[in-house]
Enzyme design. Sequence first.
Site, PDB file in Angstrom:
ATOM      1  CB  SER A 166      83.736  75.900 -10.478  1.00  0.00           C
ATOM      2  OG  SER A 166      84.094  75.788  -9.129  1.00  0.00           O
TER       3      SER A 166
ATOM      4  CD  GLN B 186      86.272  69.964  -6.207  1.00  0.00           C
ATOM      5  OE1 GLN B 186      87.337  70.579  -6.116  1.00  0.00           O
ATOM      6  NE2 GLN B 186      85.329  70.012  -5.297  1.00  0.00           N
TER       7      GLN B 186
ATOM      8  CD  GLU C 225      90.368  63.933   5.818  1.00  0.00           C
ATOM      9  OE1 GLU C 225      91.436  64.286   5.340  1.00  0.00           O
ATOM     10  OE2 GLU C 225      90.220  62.938   6.524  1.00  0.00           O
TER      11      GLU C 225
HETATM   12  C1  LIG Z   1      93.282  78.317  -8.649  1.00  0.00           C
HETATM   13  C2  LIG Z   1      91.886  77.808  -8.566  1.00  0.00           C
HETATM   14  C3  LIG Z   1      91.655  76.443  -8.589  1.00  0.00           C
HETATM   15  C4  LIG Z   1      90.337  75.959  -8.574  1.00  0.00           C
HETATM   16  N1  LIG Z   1      90.142  74.609  -8.691  1.00  0.00           N
HETATM   17  C5  LIG Z   1      88.876  74.133  -8.815  1.00  0.00           C
HETATM   18  C6  LIG Z   1      88.650  72.750  -9.086  1.00  0.00           C
HETATM   19  O1  LIG Z   1      89.584  71.942  -9.184  1.00  0.00           O
HETATM   20  N2  LIG Z   1      87.376  72.331  -9.253  1.00  0.00           N
HETATM   21  C7  LIG Z   1      86.321  73.179  -9.147  1.00  0.00           C
HETATM   22  O2  LIG Z   1      85.186  72.721  -9.284  1.00  0.00           O
HETATM   23  N3  LIG Z   1      86.487  74.498  -8.881  1.00  0.00           N
HETATM   24  C8  LIG Z   1      87.753  74.989  -8.720  1.00  0.00           C
HETATM   25  N4  LIG Z   1      87.967  76.334  -8.495  1.00  0.00           N
HETATM   26  C9  LIG Z   1      86.820  77.239  -8.500  1.00  0.00           C
HETATM   27  C10 LIG Z   1      86.511  77.841  -7.153  1.00  0.00           C
HETATM   28  O3  LIG Z   1      85.847  76.925  -6.336  1.00  0.00           O
HETATM   29  C11 LIG Z   1      85.674  79.103  -7.435  1.00  0.00           C
HETATM   30  O4  LIG Z   1      86.508  80.031  -8.083  1.00  0.00           O
HETATM   31  C12 LIG Z   1      85.117  79.711  -6.170  1.00  0.00           C
HETATM   32  O5  LIG Z   1      84.137  78.881  -5.629  1.00  0.00           O
HETATM   33  C13 LIG Z   1      84.514  81.113  -6.451  1.00  0.00           C
HETATM   34  O6  LIG Z   1      83.608  81.028  -7.484  1.00  0.00           O
HETATM   35  P1  LIG Z   1      83.684  82.033  -8.739  1.00  0.00           P
HETATM   36  O7  LIG Z   1      85.098  81.991  -9.260  1.00  0.00           O
HETATM   37  O8  LIG Z   1      82.601  81.668  -9.672  1.00  0.00           O
HETATM   38  O9  LIG Z   1      83.456  83.467  -8.140  1.00  0.00           O
HETATM   39  P2  LIG Z   1      82.073  84.093  -7.699  1.00  0.00           P
HETATM   40  O10 LIG Z   1      81.261  83.077  -6.976  1.00  0.00           O
HETATM   41  O11 LIG Z   1      81.463  84.760  -8.872  1.00  0.00           O
HETATM   42  O12 LIG Z   1      82.557  85.164  -6.658  1.00  0.00           O
HETATM   43  C14 LIG Z   1      83.198  86.391  -7.046  1.00  0.00           C
HETATM   44  C15 LIG Z   1      83.508  87.179  -5.776  1.00  0.00           C
HETATM   45  O13 LIG Z   1      82.301  87.480  -5.087  1.00  0.00           O
HETATM   46  C16 LIG Z   1      82.333  86.979  -3.761  1.00  0.00           C
HETATM   47  N5  LIG Z   1      81.024  86.462  -3.389  1.00  0.00           N
HETATM   48  C17 LIG Z   1      80.231  85.622  -4.102  1.00  0.00           C
HETATM   49  N6  LIG Z   1      79.083  85.357  -3.443  1.00  0.00           N
HETATM   50  C18 LIG Z   1      79.154  86.043  -2.267  1.00  0.00           C
HETATM   51  C19 LIG Z   1      78.288  86.163  -1.152  1.00  0.00           C
HETATM   52  N7  LIG Z   1      77.130  85.509  -1.090  1.00  0.00           N
HETATM   53  N8  LIG Z   1      78.678  86.947  -0.111  1.00  0.00           N
HETATM   54  C20 LIG Z   1      79.882  87.605  -0.151  1.00  0.00           C
HETATM   55  N9  LIG Z   1      80.736  87.542  -1.194  1.00  0.00           N
HETATM   56  C21 LIG Z   1      80.384  86.763  -2.239  1.00  0.00           C
HETATM   57  C22 LIG Z   1      83.365  85.846  -3.788  1.00  0.00           C
HETATM   58  O14 LIG Z   1      83.944  85.628  -2.532  1.00  0.00           O
HETATM   59  C23 LIG Z   1      84.374  86.369  -4.793  1.00  0.00           C
HETATM   60  O15 LIG Z   1      85.266  87.251  -4.155  1.00  0.00           O
HETATM   61  C24 LIG Z   1      89.249  76.852  -8.473  1.00  0.00           C
HETATM   62  C25 LIG Z   1      89.498  78.234  -8.400  1.00  0.00           C
HETATM   63  C26 LIG Z   1      90.785  78.707  -8.447  1.00  0.00           C
HETATM   64  C27 LIG Z   1      91.026  80.183  -8.410  1.00  0.00           C
END
Ligand SMILES: Cc1cc2nc3c(=O)[nH]c(=O)nc-3n(C[C@H](O)[C@H](O)[C@H](O)COP(=O)(O)OP(=O)(O)OC[C@H]3O[C@@H](n4cnc5c(N)ncnc54)[C@H](O)[C@@H]3O)c2cc1C
Length: 376
Positions: free
Chosen positions: A129, A126, A245
């Site tokens: 991100s 996928q 799902e």
């Molecule tokens: C092990 C792992 C596997 C993954 N696999 C995939 C994958 O296969 N494909 C893919 O596309 N992505 C994948 N991801 C990415 C995942 O979807 C993102 O890490 C997640 O959406 C958070 O985005 P970010 O890491 O950019 O953190 P950020 O969005 O920068 O967030 C940082 C922190 O701030 C908090 N935060 C952000 N916005 C808000 C808000 N509006 N209100 C309150 N709190 C907030 C978040 O909860 C988090 O704690 C994976 C992540 C991990 C850790």
Amino acid sequence: MDLNYSAEELAFRDQVRAWLEKNLPADLRDKVANYEHLSREDLLRWHRILAKQGWVAPSWPKEWGGTDWNIVQRYIFEEELGYAGTPPLIPFGLTMCGSVLLRFGTDAQKKRFLPRIYNGDDFWCQGYSEPGSGSDLASLKTKAVRSGDHYVVNGQKIWTTLGHYADWIFCLVRTDPTVEKRQEGISFLLMDMKAPGITVRPLILMDGAHEVNEVFFDDVEVPVENLVHEEGKGWTVAKYLLGHERMNTGRVGQSKRELAKLKEFAASRMGDPRFRDKLSRLEVELIALEITNLRFLDQMRRSGQPPGADVSMLKIKGTEIQQMLTELMLQAADPADSGEIAASLGPRYCSMRKTTIYAGSNEIQRNIIAKMTLGL
Ligand SMILES: Cc1cc2nc3c(=O)[nH]c(=O)nc-3n(C[C@H](O)[C@H](O)[C@H](O)COP(=O)(O)OP(=O)(O)OC[C@H]3O[C@@H](n4cnc5c(N)ncnc54)[C@H](O)[C@@H]3O)c2cc1C
């Protein structure tokens, strides 16, 4: 409200349980039980065993290999897989790309990709991100420019789970940077991971495992026929996929298995009232989660409608319980124990930190509940 399974549902559960007992290969069962690394071959072997039985994609329409089970049977099946400790069915092909193609794909796309997903011929990942675009996904920058019969893609994805195993990636890309509403400039593309210009680089997580990756796109040519739905309508596809799902995010079956293991592992700590209290609280939380899950199922069974936004509760509680289970396992460990389970506890504890981040972080899930359910 009826939270009990009917006699037929219990018979179905027993049938699935007996089949799993007989057909889950012992080496895969042991690997999962000992938290060992599962290779691409391990994952695909289990996928293919279920495909041969006709059970790998229960929610798909019958003509594409679905089982015609109702929502309760599908839930029971998922929970039994978790309880038996099978290797996971990787969702990127089966539940994500497959469901998207069934809903938005052309006939040619369905015929080309669905049988291969079903049979475990193609491994998918996928590509949503990007650095700086996780929770705020609509800010993504990877761009796709139309040039004749193909798009030229440039940019970067991050955290791509099992991208190093994948044959294909489905990606959200920006096809129109000029629109005012940024969601409207996004499209959904299917890309062959072997296409020239794609580079996969490992990211090592805190448990030391190579599970996620960075994926770079450098002038990658993608045939226009690999666009799903219309150009600029990728956000509609993405929302459909994210909402799809969500019922099984609680992973009750898996946590029940882990709880039984914890009780066995921590037998010598049961005299410690503080530890016993924590364990009891966890068990109560797990029972409450199961009841909440059954409540959603009952609502869906009666209304025939998908669950509302409050189903996010299952993700929040389910992942918190999964983390707590590893915390108590670690607390129960005897530092002198050099057995396989004890040795794997540290990495497993670290690994489970990810569950509250991926698939929409738990903070974002709370926002969803606050906005959609509580109207805040
Ligand atoms: C092990 C792992 C596997 C993954 N696999 C995939 C994958 O296969 N494909 C893919 O596309 N992505 C994948 N991801 C990415 C995942 O979807 C993102 O890490 C997640 O959406 C958070 O985005 P970010 O890491 O950019 O953190 P950020 O969005 O920068 O967030 C940082 C922190 O701030 C908090 N935060 C952000 N916005 C808000 C808000 N509006 N209100 C309150 N709190 C907030 C978040 O909860 C988090 O704690 C994976 C992540 C991990 C850790």
